[in-house]
Every structure is written in structure tokens, then in C-alpha cells.
Design an enzyme around this catalytic site. Structure first.
Site, PDB file in Angstrom:
ATOM      1  N   ASN A   1      10.356   1.051  -3.351  1.00 12.52           N
ATOM      2  CA  ASN A   1       9.191   0.259  -3.749  1.00 12.52           C
ATOM      3  C   ASN A   1       8.760  -0.743  -2.685  1.00 12.52           C
ATOM      4  O   ASN A   1       7.579  -1.103  -2.613  1.00 12.52           O
ATOM      5  CB  ASN A   1       9.503  -0.478  -5.064  1.00 12.52           C
ATOM      6  CG  ASN A   1       8.472  -1.533  -5.395  1.00 12.52           C
ATOM      7  OD1 ASN A   1       7.340  -1.223  -5.755  1.00 12.52           O
ATOM      8  ND2 ASN A   1       8.857  -2.799  -5.259  1.00 12.52           N
TER       9      ASN A   1
ATOM     10  N   LYS B   1       0.714   4.857   3.602  1.00 12.34           N
ATOM     11  CA  LYS B   1       0.803   5.366   2.237  1.00 12.34           C
ATOM     12  C   LYS B   1       0.421   6.846   2.161  1.00 12.34           C
ATOM     13  O   LYS B   1       0.936   7.583   1.314  1.00 12.34           O
ATOM     14  CB  LYS B   1      -0.068   4.517   1.306  1.00 12.34           C
ATOM     15  CG  LYS B   1       0.446   3.081   1.144  1.00 12.34           C
ATOM     16  CD  LYS B   1       1.904   3.043   0.719  1.00 12.34           C
ATOM     17  CE  LYS B   1       2.421   1.626   0.502  1.00 12.34           C
ATOM     18  NZ  LYS B   1       3.833   1.600   0.056  1.00 12.34           N
TER      19      LYS B   1
ATOM     20  N   TYR C   1      -2.069   0.374   6.909  1.00 12.37           N
ATOM     21  CA  TYR C   1      -1.492   0.390   5.555  1.00 12.37           C
ATOM     22  C   TYR C   1      -1.835   1.689   4.840  1.00 12.37           C
ATOM     23  O   TYR C   1      -0.945   2.369   4.305  1.00 12.37           O
ATOM     24  CB  TYR C   1      -1.993  -0.800   4.740  1.00 12.37           C
ATOM     25  CG  TYR C   1      -1.567  -0.726   3.294  1.00 12.37           C
ATOM     26  CD1 TYR C   1      -0.250  -1.017   2.929  1.00 12.37           C
ATOM     27  CD2 TYR C   1      -2.463  -0.342   2.288  1.00 12.37           C
ATOM     28  CE1 TYR C   1       0.158  -0.926   1.598  1.00 12.37           C
ATOM     29  CE2 TYR C   1      -2.060  -0.244   0.972  1.00 12.37           C
ATOM     30  CZ  TYR C   1      -0.753  -0.539   0.629  1.00 12.37           C
ATOM     31  OH  TYR C   1      -0.349  -0.446  -0.677  1.00 12.37           O
TER      32      TYR C   1
ATOM     33  N   ASP D   1      16.558  -7.721   4.820  1.00 12.89           N
ATOM     34  CA  ASP D   1      15.196  -7.490   5.295  1.00 12.89           C
ATOM     35  C   ASP D   1      15.058  -6.011   5.657  1.00 12.89           C
ATOM     36  O   ASP D   1      15.556  -5.558   6.681  1.00 12.89           O
ATOM     37  CB  ASP D   1      14.903  -8.372   6.509  1.00 12.89           C
ATOM     38  CG  ASP D   1      13.478  -8.230   7.016  1.00 12.89           C
ATOM     39  OD1 ASP D   1      12.721  -7.396   6.467  1.00 12.89           O
ATOM     40  OD2 ASP D   1      13.116  -8.950   7.960  1.00 12.89           O
TER      41      ASP D   1
END
Length: 262
Positions: A91, A160, A156, A64
Site C-alpha cells: 500500500n 501506478k 506518479y 523507510d
């Protein structure tokens, strides 16, 4: 004469979606693989399938990566097994949809850990390893959400944006050495991201713009080996990124809020 050491591509989040597709794209190019994911069962199935189909070495580690010591555990595994890593693909990541103040804080911080801290740690741990190769590569997976603030995907999109900025800076720092650093920024991809993020209502609209993981992966790997700084798959996504650069931020945020509204 000493025997040439086998080299590997290490891919996180490799059991499904873009990660799985990139693993297959690299295996087609006869590149050996180290595949990392939470799901041991899915990894084992993929390991056998790739070995049988492409005849490359495939080793797996179920872990994890949202846990704070996960990156160090991955590095220790690679070191203990004496695997020579030539390509690092960060990724693994996910999103959470909803108003920031209403979403569970611990869940959002766990997302930050996976999307940013683990990526940072893996890069820090593996840059010295990659630098021993004649040519090596890092691919950090961002998103078109990196180019704008996205209400209801606030954390989120911010994670990014961090990935994009960090990747560009790291690329510059390493430009005189053997390690090429790239950022992949896909738009909507048919991977199950929306379901995990809680965006099921968005699925029907996303279907109109979704790219297939295999198509994104092929563009990503070609861009990686071409040494591109930013890889944006799909014409629509390229246009949206450029629009984000020239249109007023308030206008872009209003549009995004309308698309992802709760």
C-alpha cells in the site's frame, strides 16, 4: 498433531489512510497483522488500539520503504521472527505534483523507488513464502491514474501504470498456484495524499469526489478475498476507467491537464 501456525497479513504504509483502514478491516475479520510504516509512534498507537479492540496479534516495524534495501530488511525481519505471511498488501506510496522538468529529480526517483521498486522487491521476496500457504493473497495498490497519462503527475501516474501491468502479469503467472494477486485502483480518497503531493489547491474540488478510507478498505478486502484481478472502488471511478479505455488518449490527457494544471 502439530500445532497450526499463526498467519499474518503484512501491510505497508499501514499507519494512516487506506493502509490503516485495511488493517482495521482485516482485524475485524480476526486476521493477525504485521504493520509497516515510517512512523514508529503512529504504528505503536495503532498497534495498541487494534490489539485492545479486536484481540488479534499485531507486530510493527518502522522503516523507510523508499530506501533501496528496505524490502530486504522487511523480509529479514519476518524471517527472523518466524512470522507466517498469508497476505501481502503493498500500500505504501505517494505522488509529487508539478511539471516533470521543474520537480527535483532525486525526489522523483525516490518516489519511483517506493512506488515501483520496493513493491517489486517485496513481491519477489514473499511469493515463495506465500506459496507455502494453502491459500494466500497479494494486493498491490495502484490508482485510477494508472489508466491514463496525467500531465503534472507524470511520474506518479506512470508508476501506478507499472503497478497495474505488473500485477496483472504476476496474477497470470501465479494463477495455477495458491497465491491470488489483485490490484486496487482507488480514485480520490480522503487520506492527505493531495497535501503530500503539493496539490493543496486541488483539495476543494477533490472533496466532491473523495471516498472515505474505511469505505475503500472494505471494498478492497472483499475484492481481495473474492479473487478479483482489478478492484476499482466507487461508481464514478469505474466509469472514468472505462472512459479512459474508449476515448482518444489525447482528449483524456487534455482533460487531466486541465484538472491538475499548475
Amino acid at each position: 498433531m502439530s500445532e497450526t501456525k499463526i498467519t499474518y497479513a503484512l501491510i505497508t504504509g499501514a499507519s494512516k489512510g487506506i493502509g490503516k483502514s485495511m488493517a482495521i478491516a482485516l482485524a475485524k475479520r480476526k486476521i493477525n497483522l504485521l504493520l509497516i510504516s515510517r512512523s514508529a509512534d503512529e504504528l505503536a498507537v495503532l498497534q495498541i488500539a487494534i490489539k485492545n479492540e479486536y484481540g488479534v496479534e499485531v507486530h510493527i516495524l518502522a522503516i523507510d520503504l523508499s530506501q533501496s534495501q528496505a524490502a530486504k530488511a522487511v523480509h529479514n525481519w519476518v524471517k527472523a521472527k518466524n512470522y507466517a505471511v498469508q497476505i501481502l498488501i503493498n500500500n505504501a506510496g505517494y505522488g509529487l505534483w508539478g511539471k516533470f522538468a521543474e520537480l527535483d529529480l532525486s525526489a522523483q526517483l525516490e518516489m519511483c523507488q517506493l512506488n515501483m521498486a520496493t513493491v517489486t522487491a517485496l513481491c519477489h521476496l514473499f511469493v515463495p513464502v506465500l506459496s507455502t500457504q494453502k491459500k494466500a493473497y497479494i494486493l498491490n495498490v495502484g490508482s485510477t491514474a494508472a489508466y491514463q497519462a496525467v500531465p503534472t503527475l507524470a511520474i506518479y501516474s506512470a508508476t501506478k501504470a507499472f503497478i497495474l501491468s505488473f500485477t496483472r502479469a504476476l496474477r497470470f503467472e501465479l494463477k495455477d498456484g495458491p497465491v491470488s494477486v489483485s490490484c486496487l485502483s482507488p480514485g480520490p480518497v480522503d487520506t492527505g495524499f493531495a497535501h503530500r503531493a503539493g496539490l493543496d489547491a486541488f483539495n476543494k474540488m477533490a472533496e466532491k469526489f473523495n471516498m472515505k478510507p474505511d469505505d475503500v478498505a472494505e471494498i478492497a478486502i472483499k475484492g481481495l478475498f473474492a479473487g478479483k484481478s482489478e478492484i476499482i472502488p466507487g461508481f464514478t471511478n469505474i466509469i472514468s476507467v472505462y472512459a479512459n479505455r474508449i476515448l482518444p488518449k489525447g482528449f483524456i490527457e487534455k482533460m487531466a491537464a486541465g484538472i491538475y494544471k499548475t
